[in-house]
Design a protein around this motif. Sequence first.
Motif, PDB file in Angstrom:
ATOM      1  N   LYS A  42       4.997 106.432  62.655  1.00  0.00           N
ATOM      2  CA  LYS A  42       4.018 106.349  63.429  1.00  0.00           C
ATOM      3  C   LYS A  42       3.273 104.872  63.248  1.00  0.00           C
ATOM      4  N   MET A  43       2.904 104.407  61.896  1.00  0.00           N
ATOM      5  CA  MET A  43       2.208 103.335  61.515  1.00  0.00           C
ATOM      6  C   MET A  43       2.878 102.248  62.111  1.00  0.00           C
ATOM      7  N   THR A  44       4.259 102.044  61.884  1.00  0.00           N
ATOM      8  CA  THR A  44       5.293 101.096  62.252  1.00  0.00           C
ATOM      9  C   THR A  44       5.247 100.787  63.551  1.00  0.00           C
ATOM     10  N   GLN A  51      -7.043  93.491  58.822  1.00  0.00           N
ATOM     11  CA  GLN A  51      -7.798  94.098  59.820  1.00  0.00           C
ATOM     12  C   GLN A  51      -6.688  94.969  60.696  1.00  0.00           C
ATOM     13  N   THR A  52      -5.527  94.422  60.850  1.00  0.00           N
ATOM     14  CA  THR A  52      -4.563  94.681  61.648  1.00  0.00           C
ATOM     15  C   THR A  52      -4.047  96.320  61.120  1.00  0.00           C
ATOM     16  N   LEU A  53      -3.903  96.261  59.806  1.00  0.00           N
ATOM     17  CA  LEU A  53      -3.628  97.401  59.082  1.00  0.00           C
ATOM     18  C   LEU A  53      -4.821  98.507  59.324  1.00  0.00           C
ATOM     19  N   GLU A  54      -5.853  98.236  59.275  1.00  0.00           N
ATOM     20  CA  GLU A  54      -7.016  99.218  59.449  1.00  0.00           C
ATOM     21  C   GLU A  54      -6.901  99.687  60.843  1.00  0.00           C
ATOM     22  N   ASP A  55      -6.654  98.896  61.723  1.00  0.00           N
ATOM     23  CA  ASP A  55      -6.521  99.296  63.266  1.00  0.00           C
ATOM     24  C   ASP A  55      -5.308 100.214  63.399  1.00  0.00           C
ATOM     25  N   VAL A  56      -4.202  99.985  62.835  1.00  0.00           N
ATOM     26  CA  VAL A  56      -2.967 100.740  62.910  1.00  0.00           C
ATOM     27  C   VAL A  56      -3.437 102.011  62.328  1.00  0.00           C
ATOM     28  N   ALA A  57      -3.971 102.356  61.168  1.00  0.00           N
ATOM     29  CA  ALA A  57      -4.442 103.592  60.574  1.00  0.00           C
ATOM     30  C   ALA A  57      -5.263 104.216  61.351  1.00  0.00           C
ATOM     31  N   CYS A  58      -6.232 103.566  61.931  1.00  0.00           N
ATOM     32  CA  CYS A  58      -7.267 104.362  62.719  1.00  0.00           C
ATOM     33  C   CYS A  58      -6.454 104.786  64.126  1.00  0.00           C
ATOM     34  N   LEU A  59      -5.587 104.049  64.587  1.00  0.00           N
ATOM     35  CA  LEU A  59      -4.766 104.426  65.767  1.00  0.00           C
ATOM     36  C   LEU A  59      -3.980 105.750  65.502  1.00  0.00           C
ATOM     37  N   ALA A  87       3.459  96.777  54.070  1.00  0.00           N
ATOM     38  CA  ALA A  87       2.305  97.234  53.707  1.00  0.00           C
ATOM     39  C   ALA A  87       1.959  98.293  54.677  1.00  0.00           C
ATOM     40  N   ILE A  88       2.291  98.314  55.985  1.00  0.00           N
ATOM     41  CA  ILE A  88       2.195  99.319  56.872  1.00  0.00           C
ATOM     42  C   ILE A  88       2.873 100.516  56.723  1.00  0.00           C
ATOM     43  N   ARG A  89       4.171 100.375  56.180  1.00  0.00           N
ATOM     44  CA  ARG A  89       5.094 101.398  56.092  1.00  0.00           C
ATOM     45  C   ARG A  89       4.390 102.154  54.869  1.00  0.00           C
TER      46      ARG A  89
END
Length: 195
Positions: free
Chosen positions: A38-40, A129-137, A57-59
């Motif tokens: 989902k993160m990816t 910030q992108t990682l934070e956005d993805v985690a929130c989504l 990092a996202i994964r």
Amino acid sequence: MNKYETALQRIDAAHADDPRQTQTASGPIPYELHYAHKMTSYLTTLQPHATELLRLAIRAQHLRRWEVPRDSYPATKIGYHSWRAGLQRRQAALVEEICVESGFSTEEAARVGALVRKADLKQGDPDTQTLEDVACLVFLDDQFDKFETDLGDEAKMVDILRKTWGKMSERGREEALKIKLSENAQRLVGIALNG
């Protein structure tokens, strides 16, 4: 396989050890492997040309998270923050080791670890910030309803939604508004954003 593919495979192998299962359209899957996918997926939506280091990092965001359950820390605000900080340090160390073993330099591995720790979020690092956005989504899309049911406190849930919204960039918020939420989630989001 190149070093990126090797690291990704090792991260996913670690996720596959999660004893908790979740049901998907293609059958049951270890929960953290589902979460990582989902993160990816959201990263691909927000930043389709992300660097390999950000993709790793996202994964690895929840790498072996189930091994340190929330109830292993006190049920207090300080306990929660200590648990989160401890998880970030542990997950960062684990993924750095995987990256080095896969052929990345120590500097590249350290960058992946820093992203997992969200080390430069307050300094305005765009990848963090992108990682934070993805985690929130992923939270809004995949975890919200269960979290709200478990919490059982509408006022706290509205506060969590406001804090989640505050962590996100404008681009992340645009994507969040496209998520198909349950009726109750839509209602709570409406209260959080307009109340």
